[in-house]
Scaffold this active site. Structure first.
Site, PDB file in Angstrom:
ATOM      1  N   LYS A 150      72.090  94.171 105.749  1.00 30.59           N
ATOM      2  CA  LYS A 150      71.148  93.174 105.253  1.00 30.59           C
ATOM      3  C   LYS A 150      70.311  92.685 106.431  1.00 30.59           C
ATOM      4  CE  LYS A 150      72.503  92.716 100.875  1.00 30.59           C
ATOM      5  NZ  LYS A 150      71.595  92.902  99.715  1.00 30.59           N
ATOM      6  N   LYS A 246      71.659  98.562  88.477  1.00 32.28           N
ATOM      7  CA  LYS A 246      72.629  97.465  88.419  1.00 32.28           C
ATOM      8  C   LYS A 246      72.752  97.056  86.956  1.00 32.28           C
ATOM      9  CE  LYS A 246      71.721  95.488  93.013  1.00 32.28           C
ATOM     10  NZ  LYS A 246      71.145  94.322  93.741  1.00 32.28           N
TER      11      LYS A 246
END
Length: 328
Positions: A150, A246
């Site tokens: 990230k 997702k």
């Protein structure tokens, strides 16, 4: 046959903060749905995501609106027209899959016509921190086959190099969570190649990615926030090389499988991702993950305590849940 639907908010504290470009999470707030019919129970979970205008309250309200239809026997196909894609629909859809599998005494893989989930490499996430802290975190899992880094727009090259130095063998996904702009994406190409990054995930915001149609990236770019359902692919396929499925975005396993198949038919690469969640969200996603080039299902690994019998991590290899946990 009539059934009974119950939905509730559950909160799972995290073992440590989960920090990305748009904020820090210290607990996973989920919606757990249970559908009971003639003594058989099916379970599902959704994670309302503020980025998509969702909240726990809005998800529960959405479920209440369709409760009469579900309790009257609406199936997964009907659900697709009753609710928009999102966490609320995901929870109900996955509960219906689980219920059907238990009613007929078969597992979800059989219902799909696919192999049962097996252990697979799944990304372990290195969250945003000072580069030296990110290197320390990467060193702890340096033998994992896949890491997800990230980053934000504050010197991401140094963050990436620090992780790569600490974990020289792992495949790397870099995820800015929409925090970069066109200039930074273009300027980062050499650094991404130098670090051996395998995938760059959603670097720029939705609505600011039109320029990608004429861009030739050195590293494949994956659509995350830009793709929710198969209907998005006409645009997404012109701008991205990979799509991240997702279930909370697609609105369930039914639509997630549809999106994955449609992406494959267009020649796109496939990734399966998740929100920070319990294993009840991950078990259905394993049926998309088996089709994927990249798997990122470490949501439950961040929890202080997961549901009993859920998935387990073994050095970056995800082990499916125990028999009977979901869909079996």
């Amino acid at each position: 046959m009539p059934c009974t639907l119950t939905a509730q908010h559950s909160r799972f504290p995290l073992a440590k903060p989960f920090r990305i470009s748009r904020g820090v999470k210290t607990a996973a707030d989920v919606i757990a749905v249970e559908i009971a019919e003639d003594g058989v129970f099916g379970r599902g979970e959704g994670v309302p995501y503020p980025r998509y205008g969702e909240s726990v309250e809005s998800a529960l309200n959405a479920i209440e609106e369709v409760r009469p239809a579900i309790e009257a026997g609406a199936d997964r196909s009907a659900l697709m027209s009753l609710m928009p894609a999102g966490a609320a629909r995901n929870a109900i859809d996955c509960a219906l899959w689980d219920l059907e599998a238990r009613k007929v005494g078969r597992n979800v893989a059989d219902l799909i016509g696919a192999p049962a989930p097996r252990k697979m490499a799944s990304a372990l996430t290195i969250v945003i921190d000072a580069p030296e802290r990110m290197a320390e975190a990467a060193a702890e899992v340096r033998k994992a086959p896949l890491l997800k880094i990230k980053v934000d727009a504050n010197d991401p090259a140094t963050q990436i190099r620090s992780v790569r130095a600490a974990a020289p063998e792992a495949r790397l996904i870099v995820d800015p969570n929409e925090s970069w702009d066109q200039a930074l994406v273009e300027g980062m190409q050499d650094a991404l190649v130098e670090a051996g990054v395998a995938l760059l995930e959603q670097p720029v915001p939705v609505g600011a990615d039109e320029w990608l149609e004429n861009f030739k990236p050195a590293v494949p770019i994956c659509a995350d926030e830009s793709v929710h359902t198969a209907e998005d692919l006409d645009v997404v396929a012109r701008r991205y090389q990979v799509v991240n499925v997702k279930l909370d975005k697609s609105g369930g396993l039914t639509a997630g499988l549809e999106l994955a198949q449609a992406a494959r038919e267009r020649g796109l690469g496939l990734m399966t991702g998740c929100m920070v969640s319990s294993s009840l969200s991950i078990a259905p996603a394993l049926h998309v993950a088996r089709m994927s080039d990249f798997v990122d299902l470490d949501g439950p690994i961040w929890l202080l305590e997961d549901l009993p019998g859920g998935v387990r991590d073994d050095g970056g290899v995800l082990i499916p849940p125990d028999l009977g946990f979901w869909g079996t």
